[in-house]
Scaffold this motif. Structure first.
Motif, PDB file in Angstrom:
ATOM      1  N   PRO A   1       0.516  -7.598  22.893  1.00 23.59           N
ATOM      2  CA  PRO A   1      -0.369  -6.428  22.993  1.00 23.59           C
ATOM      3  C   PRO A   1       0.067  -5.330  22.027  1.00 23.59           C
ATOM      4  O   PRO A   1       1.197  -5.313  21.552  1.00 23.59           O
ATOM      5  CB  PRO A   1      -0.198  -5.981  24.444  1.00 23.59           C
ATOM      6  N   ASP A   2      -0.877  -4.441  21.745  1.00 30.23           N
ATOM      7  CA  ASP A   2      -0.573  -3.291  20.895  1.00 30.23           C
ATOM      8  C   ASP A   2       0.412  -2.389  21.632  1.00 30.23           C
ATOM      9  O   ASP A   2       0.375  -2.299  22.858  1.00 30.23           O
ATOM     10  CB  ASP A   2      -1.861  -2.486  20.626  1.00 30.23           C
ATOM     11  N   PRO A   3       1.246  -1.707  20.876  1.00 34.43           N
ATOM     12  CA  PRO A   3       2.124  -0.741  21.540  1.00 34.43           C
ATOM     13  C   PRO A   3       1.328   0.334  22.270  1.00 34.43           C
ATOM     14  O   PRO A   3       1.679   0.710  23.388  1.00 34.43           O
ATOM     15  CB  PRO A   3       2.928  -0.144  20.390  1.00 34.43           C
ATOM     16  N   GLU A   4       0.266   0.818  21.637  1.00 32.53           N
ATOM     17  CA  GLU A   4      -0.617   1.762  22.355  1.00 32.53           C
ATOM     18  C   GLU A   4      -1.958   1.072  22.497  1.00 32.53           C
ATOM     19  O   GLU A   4      -2.738   1.009  21.538  1.00 32.53           O
ATOM     20  CB  GLU A   4      -0.829   3.029  21.526  1.00 32.53           C
TER      21      GLU A   4
ATOM     22  N   SER B   1      -6.218  -4.781   8.298  1.00 39.58           N
ATOM     23  CA  SER B   1      -6.422  -4.962   9.733  1.00 39.58           C
ATOM     24  C   SER B   1      -5.327  -4.305  10.559  1.00 39.58           C
ATOM     25  O   SER B   1      -4.224  -4.044  10.068  1.00 39.58           O
ATOM     26  CB  SER B   1      -6.504  -6.447  10.063  1.00 39.58           C
ATOM     27  N   GLN B   2      -5.671  -4.021  11.805  1.00 42.56           N
ATOM     28  CA  GLN B   2      -4.694  -3.519  12.756  1.00 42.56           C
ATOM     29  C   GLN B   2      -4.212  -4.650  13.665  1.00 42.56           C
ATOM     30  O   GLN B   2      -3.096  -4.672  14.121  1.00 42.56           O
ATOM     31  CB  GLN B   2      -5.297  -2.402  13.611  1.00 42.56           C
ATOM     32  N   ARG B   3      -5.157  -5.583  13.915  1.00 43.93           N
ATOM     33  CA  ARG B   3      -4.748  -6.749  14.700  1.00 43.93           C
ATOM     34  C   ARG B   3      -5.127  -8.002  13.918  1.00 43.93           C
ATOM     35  O   ARG B   3      -6.104  -8.029  13.189  1.00 43.93           O
ATOM     36  CB  ARG B   3      -5.423  -6.756  16.076  1.00 43.93           C
TER      37      ARG B   3
ATOM     38  N   GLY C   1      -1.927 -10.703  17.607  1.00 48.52           N
ATOM     39  CA  GLY C   1      -1.087  -9.543  17.901  1.00 48.52           C
ATOM     40  C   GLY C   1      -1.288  -8.471  16.863  1.00 48.52           C
ATOM     41  O   GLY C   1      -2.123  -8.610  15.962  1.00 48.52           O
ATOM     42  N   PRO C   2      -0.533  -7.389  16.961  1.00 51.36           N
ATOM     43  CA  PRO C   2      -0.633  -6.326  15.955  1.00 51.36           C
ATOM     44  C   PRO C   2      -0.288  -6.890  14.576  1.00 51.36           C
ATOM     45  O   PRO C   2       0.624  -7.709  14.457  1.00 51.36           O
ATOM     46  CB  PRO C   2       0.417  -5.306  16.402  1.00 51.36           C
TER      47      PRO C   2
END
Lengths: 452, 294
Positions: free
Chosen positions: B38-41, B256-258, B271-272
């Motif tokens: 999962p993303d940290p935030e 991308s972020q993910r 994932g991230p």
């Protein structure tokens, strides 16, 4: 990569083999080119032969002999009352009756005698019988004199120089379409008429005029020199309109449905196979179908352009459907995806984006189909369009014939040596119509393509 | 912008060992679980897929793919050719419907709404989830008409000036306006490849979608045009949820972020992006990303 270079460098015999095969390949290529050029030359040769024959035979038929005659409206022969004028206190019906009576009188006049006397006056030194003079002039020219007189009764007693159409036999004689050395018993014209025709031709009294009757008259048997193509042309025009109005929307709509919307299953496969087969059905079968369905079952009139148009529509549909489907299939799927991806519905994607791209293709298909239909003869024979029709069809339900059928009829005419050139002329006209259609197709196509 | 054309090219050629997803030849890890980080935030989830399987005829192309796609972020799908990433992307706006014999199982929701609900009209769905294709495919019409088409069929503009405003806005958002403002009424197919692709993006934006799917949007473009599109994607992220399929790992890393890694029809890991490219949890991901795939 490196392996291949190494091995080929290592083995000199390989190079020899390649060289040998190279010679073989070049020879094969040269051979094929020669075959290609040969085939093209043969094809071009046939086309040139065909066209030169038709033009050579047909072009003279666009000119026909006319005889300049000083026509004397002889009061001794034209014995009629003065043309009735509307009188004070006379009802319209009474006036019309009087006019009709007068016209009947005019018709009863021996107009042939007027022509005979006038022609005889042109050649006072020759002894000619009435029959011999009459053979010179087209028989229907007497109606022309009558009609002139009906319009202007003041002509009575005056002499008018007129160009009277020479008869078909004179045409044949002057153009040399009959062997001039044949004996009297085998000639179409009496000897005196032949001499007269030659003499008139030499002193310019007979000249070759443009045969405008070819374009303004309908078929004729008692006046073959006046027989024209207008009736057949109008019949063809009606059929063409019917084919365009029916075959294009139905064909394009079915093609769009089958190509874009229909599920791909056994039934659509079957339909596709059938359409492809229909395109290969001999056209005469469509004629039989038309006779059975439209004439026998629906009781539509015989020889009507409507029925002909319906039959030709059936015949053209497969062509239009197949060509339209091919055009639709050639549209890149990315175009459909672009529209669908934007949220266009299936039919919006098809009608807004896919279909406009295919317009040139559909147009070409339509014109090819129509041209094919225009040139079709066989099915029309079975629905009675080979009738001898001397009236202009005013509606698609009137009796009529068509251009190719008229060619077929003239080709079979018993007056062979007159109608052979005339048939060739009709073929030239039909080809010209085709040429115009194709030119329109090319122009419209390039215009659509420029827009796209 | 960390962009280096020669390296990206090198990366591409190295990292494209063609693996064809033929499940019959592969031992399917039964009960394989996608490795998720999962993303940290955590971001709010926009699109949610649950056990999606796709079949082309009798052939299965995707196996139990489950993923959450976050809002206002770029999610990249990477993987070798034929791994099912494009197939999955096309499930998200039901473009697979248009393929003969394609069948989708499982559940995909947009804001909790089932995309495969038979009552749902795909027309409405595709207005909410726009798509940009691999090859630029502008309509053979004017630039204006290209962009105006979407708003027009969906009835988004109330007046002509309204429509013009939408077109201009969309072209501006796609950073194409300055290049074409003088020739809005010339054909869109006359533009360069990169401009065409930005026109396609403008066209997608014009219907104000919530999600934009991009199927290898730069694969037909040169490096400079690619850089422009990537910049644009980065800007669009502020307002849209973007899913991009790409063959270029560099691109995935840049935009991308993910990141989600697909292989043989399976979602192997997601994932991230930073984590995926620095310390992936799966060995296969590691191998693919380092170009040692095989």
């Amino acid at each position: 990569m490196t392996d291949i270079t190494a091995s080929s460098a290592a083995s000199a015999p390989n190079r020899e083999r390649i060289k040998a095969s190279l010679r073989r390949r070049q020879a094969a290529e040269t051979r094929f080119r020669a075959f290609g050029i040969g085939s093209v030359l043969i094809a071009v040769g046939f086309v040139v032969f065909l066209f030169s024959t038709i033009l050579h035979d047909g072009l003279p038929a666009f000119w026909q002999p006319v005889v300049t005659v000083d026509v004397f409206f002889d009061p001794e022969i034209i014995e009629v009352d003065p043309k009735p004028e509307p009188l004070e206190g006379q009802s319209a019906a009474e006036f019309q009756r009087a006019s009709l009576d007068w016209q009947r009188q005019v018709t009863m006049v021996n107009w042939n005698r007027i022509i005979q006397n006038s022609v005889a006056r042109e050649a006072p030194d020759v002894e000619l019988s009435a029959r011999e003079i009459q053979a010179l002039i087209e028989s229907n020219e007497r109606y022309r004199l009558r009609d002139m007189f009906v319009v202007s009764p003041g002509l009575l007693g005056s002499t008018v120089p007129l160009e009277l159409l020479a008869s078909a036999n004179v045409d044949v004689w002057l153009k040399g379409d009959i062997d001039r050395s044949l004996g009297n018993d085998r000639q179409q014209l009496p000897e005196a008429t032949r001499i007269l025709a030659d003499r008139f031709y030499e002193d310019g009294r007979i000249r070759m005029a443009f045969a405008s009757t070819l374009f303004t008259n309908t078929d004729s048997r008692n006046a073959p020199a006046e027989a024209g193509l207008l009736g057949a042309f109008i019949g063809s025009l009606y059929m063409m309109l019917i084919v365009i109005v029916l075959a294009v929307p139905i064909g394009v709509a079915s093609a769009i449905y089958l190509e874009e919307f229909a599920p791909k299953n056994k039934i659509t496969d079957l339909i596709e196979v059938n359409i492809n087969n229909l395109a290969a059905v001999p056209s005469i079968v469509f004629g039989l179908l038309g006779a059975a369905v439209f004439i026998n079952y629906f009781q539509l009139p015989l020889s009507a352009p409507l029925v002909g148009g319906l039959v030709l529509t059936l015949m053209t549909l497969p062509t239009v459907i197949i060509a339209t489907r091919a055009a639709l299939r050639a549209v890149p799927p990315s175009l459909r995806q672009a529209a669908l991806g934007l949220g266009a519905s299936k039919s919006q994607a098809v009608f807004h984006h896919v279909l406009p791209v295919t317009y040139p293709g559909i147009l070409t298909a339509t014109i090819i189909g129509v041209a094919q239909a225009i040139g079709e003869t066989a099915p029309l024979l079975l629905i009675g369009m080979n009738a001898f029709v001397t009236t202009l069809p005013t509606t698609p339900l009137d009796q009529s014939t068509a251009l190719p059928v008229q060619i077929f009829l003239w080709e079979g005419n018993e007056n062979r040596n007159y109608f052979e050139p005339k048939t060739a002329a009709a073929i030239i006209i039909l080809l010209a119509v085709m040429l115009v259609l194709n030119a329109i197709a090319i122009i419209l196509r390039s215009r659509f393509e420029r827009r796209a | 912008m960390m962009f280096n054309a020669p390296e990206s090219q090198k990366m591409n050629t190295n990292a494209a060992p063609v693996a064809i997803a033929d499940p019959k030849k592969v031992d399917l890890p039964t009960g394989f679980k996608t490795v998720r980080t999962p993303d940290p935030e955590p971001r709010p989830v926009r699109v949610h897929a649950d056990d999606v399987c796709v079949f082309y005829g009798s052939k299965q192309a995707l196996f139990d793919v489950s993923i959450d796609i976050p809002e206002k972020a770029v999610t990249a799908f990477i993987g070798p050719s034929g791994c099912g990433k494009s197939t999955f992307l096309r499930c998200l706006n039901r473009m697979n419907d248009t393929i003969e014999g394609a069948r989708v199982e499982g559940k995909i929701t947009l804001d909790g709404e089932d995309l495969y609900d038979p009552k749902l009209d795909v027309v409405e769905l595709r207005a909410r989830i726009g798509m940009v294709f691999q090859k630029p495919n502008p309509f053979p019409k004017t630039i204006f008409e290209n962009v105006a088409y979407g708003p027009r069929i969906h009835g988004l503009a109330r007046s002509k000036t309204d429509l013009e405003q939408i077109v201009v806005e969309s072209l501006k958002k796609a950073s194409l306006f300055n290049e074409v403002k003088d020739r809005l009424h010339e054909v869109g197919t006359g533009l360069s490849g990169g401009q065409q692709q930005r026109l396609c993006i403008a066209r997608a934006i014009a219907v104000s979608p919530e999600v934009i799917l991009m199927d290898e949007p730069c694969s037909a473009l040169d490096p400079i045009a690619t850089a422009k599109i990537e910049e644009l994607i980065d800007e669009l992220r502020a307002n849209y949820t973007i899913v991009i399929v790409t063959h270029s790992m560099q691109q995935a890393a840049r935009v991308s972020q993910r990141t989600a890694f697909f292989h043989l029809g399976i979602l192997v890991e997601e994932g991230p992006t930073e984590m995926m490219f620095t310390s992936p949890a799966e060995k296969r991901t590691q191998d693919y990303i380092t170009g040692r795939f095989g």
